[in-house]
Design an enzyme around this catalytic site. Sequence first.
Site, short mmCIF file in Angstrom:
data_model
loop_
_atom_site.label_atom_id
_atom_site.label_comp_id
_atom_site.label_asym_id
_atom_site.label_seq_id
_atom_site.Cartn_x
_atom_site.Cartn_y
_atom_site.Cartn_z
N TYR A 119 -8.51 3.18 7.75
CA TYR A 119 -9.56 4.11 7.34
C TYR A 119 -10.81 4.00 8.22
CZ TYR A 119 -7.21 5.70 3.10
OH TYR A 119 -6.34 6.29 2.21
N LYS A 170 2.30 -6.44 4.83
CA LYS A 170 3.54 -6.24 5.60
C LYS A 170 3.48 -7.25 6.73
CE LYS A 170 7.33 -3.88 6.54
NZ LYS A 170 8.50 -3.74 5.65
N ASP A 203 6.68 -2.66 0.84
CA ASP A 203 7.87 -1.88 0.45
C ASP A 203 8.53 -2.47 -0.79
OD1 ASP A 203 8.50 -4.05 2.07
OD2 ASP A 203 9.99 -3.00 3.27
N ASP A 227 -4.10 2.50 -1.13
CA ASP A 227 -4.13 3.93 -1.43
C ASP A 227 -2.78 4.38 -1.96
OD1 ASP A 227 -5.05 6.67 -1.38
OD2 ASP A 227 -3.83 6.92 0.42
N ASP A 231 -1.35 5.18 -6.15
CA ASP A 231 -0.77 6.44 -6.63
C ASP A 231 0.54 6.15 -7.36
OD1 ASP A 231 -2.79 8.12 -5.76
OD2 ASP A 231 -1.46 9.44 -4.61
C1 IPM Z 1 -8.18 8.05 -2.94
C2 IPM Z 1 -8.02 9.30 -2.15
C3 IPM Z 1 -8.85 9.19 -0.88
C4 IPM Z 1 -8.32 8.02 -0.10
C5 IPM Z 1 -8.88 10.45 0.00
C6 IPM Z 1 -9.35 11.66 -0.78
C7 IPM Z 1 -9.74 10.25 1.21
O1 IPM Z 1 -6.69 9.56 -1.88
O2 IPM Z 1 -9.32 7.77 -3.37
O3 IPM Z 1 -7.20 7.34 -3.16
O4 IPM Z 1 -7.37 8.16 0.68
O5 IPM Z 1 -8.87 6.94 -0.25
MN MN Z 2 -5.34 8.10 -2.74
#
Ligand code: IPM
Ligand code: MN
Length: 326
Positions: A119, A170, A203, A227, A231
């Site tokens: 990032y 990793k 993984d 990140d 999710d």
């Molecule tokens: C998150 C989002 C952000 C990230 C994006 C919107 C830049 O996906 O907060 O997880 O990748 O960090």
């Molecule tokens: Mn995200």
Amino acid sequence: MGHRVAIIEGDGIGPEVIAQGLRVVEALGVPLETIGFDLGGRRYLATGEVLPDEVLEQLRAYDAIYLGAIGTPEVPPGVLERGLLLKLRFGLDLYVNLRPFRGGGLDCVVIRENTEGTYAGEGGFLRKGTPFEIATQGSVNTRMGVERCVRFAFELARSRERRHVTLVHKTNVLTFAGDLWQRTFDEVAAEHPDVATGYDHIDAACIHMVERPGRYDVVVTDNLFGDILTDLAGAVAGGIGLAASANLNPARSGPSLFEPVHGSAPDIAGTGRANPLAAISSAALLLDWIGAPGAATKITSAVAAVVAAGVTGSTEEVADAVIERL
Ligand code: IPM
Ligand code: MN
């Protein structure tokens, strides 16, 4: 007057879910002085401005920032993500991204490093647009940046019943960054003999998250792995509509930022169907951070009760159900 909180409603469903989060806080009687900041896709399309430096400076004076969601389909990818969200994370040194997950067998907190890794934006093009084009995207890992994040994870684990931290990386392929993470982790672990430790490759962690969610207590990982893994954890724990996050500056040299993990969902914006629970849970993280842990616990318990009861309905009705259970 209460704590001063900057509100960035943002785009899409952002304003709708933030309104409900603030209603819940108000119902608890926690005094907040809120000031709205017009930032996001709307402002960019109208003025070309994303996050002017003066606005970033103004935000430093607040006790916390509560953000809804950023992004509209009319704005090209990267403009608002880098120019607004990442500029806030980097500019305010929000080096820990804390994401708790409860549900679907998970009861864990992911500590994602939030200012470095891929990032950081290291890289570029050579011979762009030609058949000989080269694009590189580096991963920046500093000893200081890794260590402060790992330390935060160990201190957090000390406050939890299981007292366990898993490093996710990793190291078998990313042998430079992975080595720095593993060495730092081992050194900090040695200073915390009361905390048990584990290591999973990213993984494998994706499989465990789904098949053995009880494995995890505190997870610490780099920016991009965090990140993606959060999710997945959100999906396992009941959906991204529930996932809350805190972008923390643990040194408290400025405000921290609290936001739902989900995006602006332009497809359902304005329909009253957005789930406000992630924003409401993010408000709980905010209250906990600014020194109202009692109010935070009340919200967290009420949200858990609403989820357990399987409450469905409009954005406002779901928030009503939380308020009833406070
Ligand atoms: C998150 C989002 C952000 C990230 C994006 C919107 C830049 O996906 O907060 O997880 O990748 O960090
Ligand atoms: Mn995200």
